[in-house]
Design an enzyme around this catalytic site. Structure first.
Site, PDB file in Angstrom:
ATOM      1  N   CYS A 180       0.834  -1.209   0.000  1.00  0.00           N
ATOM      2  CA  CYS A 180       0.000   0.000   0.000  1.00  0.00           C
ATOM      3  C   CYS A 180       0.864   1.253   0.000  1.00  0.00           C
ATOM      4  O   CYS A 180       1.386   1.647   1.048  1.00  0.00           O
ATOM      5  CB  CYS A 180      -0.928  -0.021   1.210  1.00  0.00           C
ATOM      6  SG  CYS A 180      -1.933   1.456   1.360  1.00  0.00           S
ATOM      7  N   CYS A 187      -0.404   4.164   2.125  1.00  0.00           N
ATOM      8  CA  CYS A 187      -0.246   3.949   3.576  1.00  0.00           C
ATOM      9  C   CYS A 187       1.203   4.162   4.002  1.00  0.00           C
ATOM     10  O   CYS A 187       1.471   4.750   5.049  1.00  0.00           O
ATOM     11  CB  CYS A 187      -0.614   2.521   3.976  1.00  0.00           C
ATOM     12  SG  CYS A 187      -2.094   1.854   3.256  1.00  0.00           S
ATOM     13  N   ASP A 188       2.134   3.636   3.222  1.00  0.00           N
ATOM     14  CA  ASP A 188       3.501   3.489   3.715  1.00  0.00           C
ATOM     15  C   ASP A 188       4.549   4.339   3.000  1.00  0.00           C
ATOM     16  O   ASP A 188       5.700   4.387   3.442  1.00  0.00           O
ATOM     17  CB  ASP A 188       3.923   2.009   3.624  1.00  0.00           C
ATOM     18  CG  ASP A 188       3.026   1.111   4.483  1.00  0.00           C
ATOM     19  OD1 ASP A 188       2.531   1.608   5.509  1.00  0.00           O
ATOM     20  OD2 ASP A 188       2.822  -0.048   4.124  1.00  0.00           O
TER      21      ASP A 188
END
Ligand code: NAP
Length: 270
Positions: free
Chosen positions: A131, A134-135
């Site tokens: 992701c 997200c990261d």
């Protein structure tokens, strides 16, 4: 006989559980094979409203679970193996357990396809991610790789180039499956280096944190090492919808097609 069975314990399932429980419907939530869903696999979540300092994915999902339990949602372990939605009550079968229910909420989500390399799963959150949104932020100024040749890989490579010092886009063929506009953006991005046709053979993490990968040429089989800090696997998702095949409308990839928001073709199945 249950009022509502909710299949899935990720954000969607738990949100449904909170609302159904607060309506005094005493919902039963079936955890599935990955309790907490994809959020339980991620690390810091910095884009969920209400947590200005960020929150760890597993903690966020645990909070949602407690919130649903507080209002009377009941959680059951087990993955759904079969459903019968042909008549009332609906039947949901999870291994040896059979649930009869008046209504059914399907929130079974999807899981990211992995390369199935040794140690890959354990390194999620330690340099391996599925992701970018997200990261990506955690790889500021660091070299990373994106694996895949579809639109997701292109989108992630472009997105990650905002943070990373360099993005290697690694794909097993010279041709990309992605749409032309997405490929063109990647080709025009000076921070992205295309590495094709190469297959990732190994993720190196001698001390439990990713330090590099070994890739192998798909034709000549010659291999080379690339030093980097992160590997974003973007080779597609697999929806958890097998139990509904032939029973609810789904697209060619297996994603359910809802009608008017959350309805399905069967009244009582959402
Ligand atoms: P996808 O189109 O199925 O592409 C998956 C890619 O991963 C393919 O290039 C495939 O290689 C590669 N791959 C699959 N298994 C692999 C393996 N085991 N090892 C190495 N490589 C592997 O998946 P997606 O990119 O996630 O896209 C899914 C759908 O969402 C598509 O319809 C896409 O158009 C759409 N989407 C759209 C956008 C957008 O328009 N902004 C963004 C993201 C996704 P091969 O090509 O060799 O099979």
């Amino acid at each position: 006989m249950e009022n509502i069975v909710i299949i899935g314990s990720g954000c969607a399932g738990l949100t449904a559980a909170i609302y159904a429980a607060r309506a005094n419907l005493k919902p039963v939530v079936l955890d599935g094979h990955e309790p907490g869903g994809q959020l339980s696999l991620t690390t810091h979540v910095e884009n969920f409203p209400g947590f200005p300092e960020g929150i760890m994915g597993p903690e966020l999902i645990e909070n949602m679970r407690k919130q649903a339990q507080k209002f009377g949602a009941e959680f059951k372990a087990g993955s759904v193996t079969e459903v019968d939605v042909t008549g009332h009550p609906f039947k949901v079968i999870a291994g040896k357990d059979v649930y009869e229910t008046k209504a059914l909420i399907v929130a079974s989500g999807a899981f990211a396809r992995l390369l199935e390399l040794k140690g890959e799963r354990e390194l999620i959150g330690h340099g391996v991610s599925t992701c970018a949104t997200c990261d990506g932020y955690f790889f500021r100024g660091k070299p990373i790789a994106v694996v895949g040749g579809g639109d997701s890989a292109m989108e992630e490579a472009n997105f990650l180039s905002r943070y990373a010092s360099k993005v290697y886009l690694i794909h097993r063929r010279n041709e990309f499956r992605a749409s032309k506009i997405m490929i063109d953006r990647v080709l025009a991005n000076p921070k992205i280096e295309i590495v094709t046709p190469y297959i990732v053979g190994e993720i190196k993490a001698p001390a439990g944190l990713v330090t590099g990968i070994r890739v192998e040429h798909a034709v000549s089989h010659e291999s080379k090492d690339i030093e980097l800090d992160g590997v974003f696997v973007a080779i597609g998702h697999i929806p958890n919808s097998v139990a509904f095949r032939g029973k609810l409308d789904m697209d060619k990839n297996g994603y359910l097609i809802p009608r008017h928001g959350t309805l399905t073709k069967i009244p009582g199945v959402f």
